[in-house]
Design a protein around this motif. Structure first.
Motif, PDB file in Angstrom:
ATOM      1  N   PHE A 256       1.425  -0.883   2.252  1.00 41.92           N
ATOM      2  CA  PHE A 256       1.894  -1.963   1.383  1.00 41.92           C
ATOM      3  C   PHE A 256       3.125  -1.468   0.627  1.00 41.92           C
ATOM      4  CE2 PHE A 256      -2.718  -2.607   1.679  1.00 41.92           C
ATOM      5  CZ  PHE A 256      -2.798  -3.949   2.024  1.00 41.92           C
TER       6      PHE A 256
ATOM      7  N   ILE B 151      -4.529  -4.795  -1.466  1.00 40.67           N
ATOM      8  CA  ILE B 151      -3.941  -4.115  -2.614  1.00 40.67           C
ATOM      9  C   ILE B 151      -4.079  -5.040  -3.810  1.00 40.67           C
ATOM     10  CG2 ILE B 151      -1.582  -4.944  -2.140  1.00 40.67           C
ATOM     11  CD1 ILE B 151      -0.604  -2.195  -3.183  1.00 40.67           C
TER      12      ILE B 151
ATOM     13  N   SER C  31       6.139   2.753  -0.863  1.00 32.96           N
ATOM     14  CA  SER C  31       5.073   2.283   0.019  1.00 32.96           C
ATOM     15  C   SER C  31       3.759   2.988  -0.327  1.00 32.96           C
ATOM     16  CB  SER C  31       5.418   2.552   1.482  1.00 32.96           C
ATOM     17  OG  SER C  31       6.534   1.786   1.889  1.00 32.96           O
TER      18      SER C  31
ATOM     19  N   HIS D 286      -2.777  -8.820  -2.428  1.00 33.12           N
ATOM     20  CA  HIS D 286      -2.367  -9.116  -1.045  1.00 33.12           C
ATOM     21  C   HIS D 286      -3.328  -8.428  -0.081  1.00 33.12           C
ATOM     22  CE1 HIS D 286       0.154 -10.157   2.292  1.00 33.12           C
ATOM     23  NE2 HIS D 286       0.339  -8.889   2.626  1.00 33.12           N
TER      24      HIS D 286
END
Length: 321
Positions: A109, A41, A19, A82
């Protein structure tokens, strides 16, 4: 206004499946109306190739002239893109007002565990970059943008049997000719302990030279070479770089043999091997050479992989020629 991104991990280095989390920090002197604050991201490869071309043109006197010019070709390859809203609205509704003062908004993310993403790298004509982009989306005005890069390392495990195994020994020989007189052969044999290494680990080298010629050799040389290739719009370019070079002591006299045994050569801080990118390729060679004075060296080449997960001590093994 001050607008920044702080990663939870320091330094911000990640592998697939982990993550990428942190905080977007906004400090306002006055209240601000906005559509929202977004965190994105983004990961991509970029390359550009310069191609020298020629063309003819009318010289104004009934003839033609030729001139040279440079064309630039660029290409991108995207791995991640994203975006999430961490404050405010996505599309519809009233535009919120963020009060004056300092505000912190968390983001997280997950890097796709099964997506093959190449390691971060910065080179002159190409790069692979991953980053978090924060945006304050303001109606009818310029947005405020903050960017912070992070490092992604592709999982290249030196404990994998294909990398931890010892490669076959290499050998080569040649005859040195001087006019019509031919001497005996010059021979070299070498072995290294495995096929994959991480920066900071050592290559264990054993090499032996048999000099049956009628002249002295200047020793054995070992060096690590990085080979970079990149392409854009169908055009290719390449570069090679030497990362270190060491040499055995003294000369190898005519008719004599020399063994260069158990040389532990440390891998410097270098970019991992990259083979999963469609635009950029990075490979490494460990090159051994007997230095022939006034002639062409006698060479051996071991292709090696620079990984990101080092060999566990239990996987180490001795070696010999």
């Amino acid at each position: 206004i001050s607008f920044d991104i702080v990663f939870a991990n320091q330094p911000p280095i990640f592998y697939s499946g982990q993550s990428v989390s942190g905080t977007v920090i906004v400090n306002l002197r006055d209240a601000m109306k906005m559509r929202g604050i977004r965190a994105r991201i983004h990961g991509r490869a970029y390359s550009h190739v310069e191609v020298q071309q020629t063309r003819e043109y009318d010289d104004g006197q009934g003839g033609t002239r030729t001139e040279s010019y440079t064309e630039y070709y660029r290409e991108y390859e995207t791995y991640l893109d994203h975006q999430v809203t961490i404050f405010g609205k996505d599309r519809h509704g009233q535009n919120p007002v963020l009060p004056a003062g300092q505000h912190a908004f968390n983001f997280s993310f997950v890097l796709p565990p099964h997506l093959k993403m190449p390691s971060s790298v910065e080179l002159g004509h190409c790069n692979i970059r991953y980053m978090i982009v924060g945006t304050i989306d303001k109606p009818w005005k310029f947005d405020h943008i903050a960017k912070r890069a992070f490092t992604l390392l592709e999982s290249i495990d030196c404990n994998d049997p294909s990398l931890s195994q010892r490669p076959f020994p290499l050998q080569n020989e040649k005859f040195l000719c001087c006019l019509c007189c031919q001497s005996g052969p010059l021979k070299v044999t070498a072995n290294i302990d495995r096929c994959g290494y991480c920066p900071g680990e050592g290559i264990l080298l054993n090499a032996e030279c048999e000099n049956l010629t009628n002249r002295a050799m200047r020793g054995i040389r070992a060096k690590l070479v990085r080979l970079v290739k990149w392409k854009a719009r169908g055009y290719n370019d390449h570069r090679s770089s030497d990362y270190f070079e060491i040499k055995s002591p003294g000369e190898i006299a005519e008719g004599q043999s020399f063994s260069w045994s158990n040389q532990l050569i440390q891998i410097p801080a270098v970019t991992p091997t990259i083979t999963s990118c469609g635009l950029i390729s990075i490979k490494y060679e460990f090159q051994i050479a007997v230095i022939v004075p006034g002639g062409i060296n006698l060479n051996l080449v071991f292709p090696i992989t620079i990984g990101t997960i080092p060999l566990r001590p239990s996987g180490m093994a001795g070696m010999s020629i």
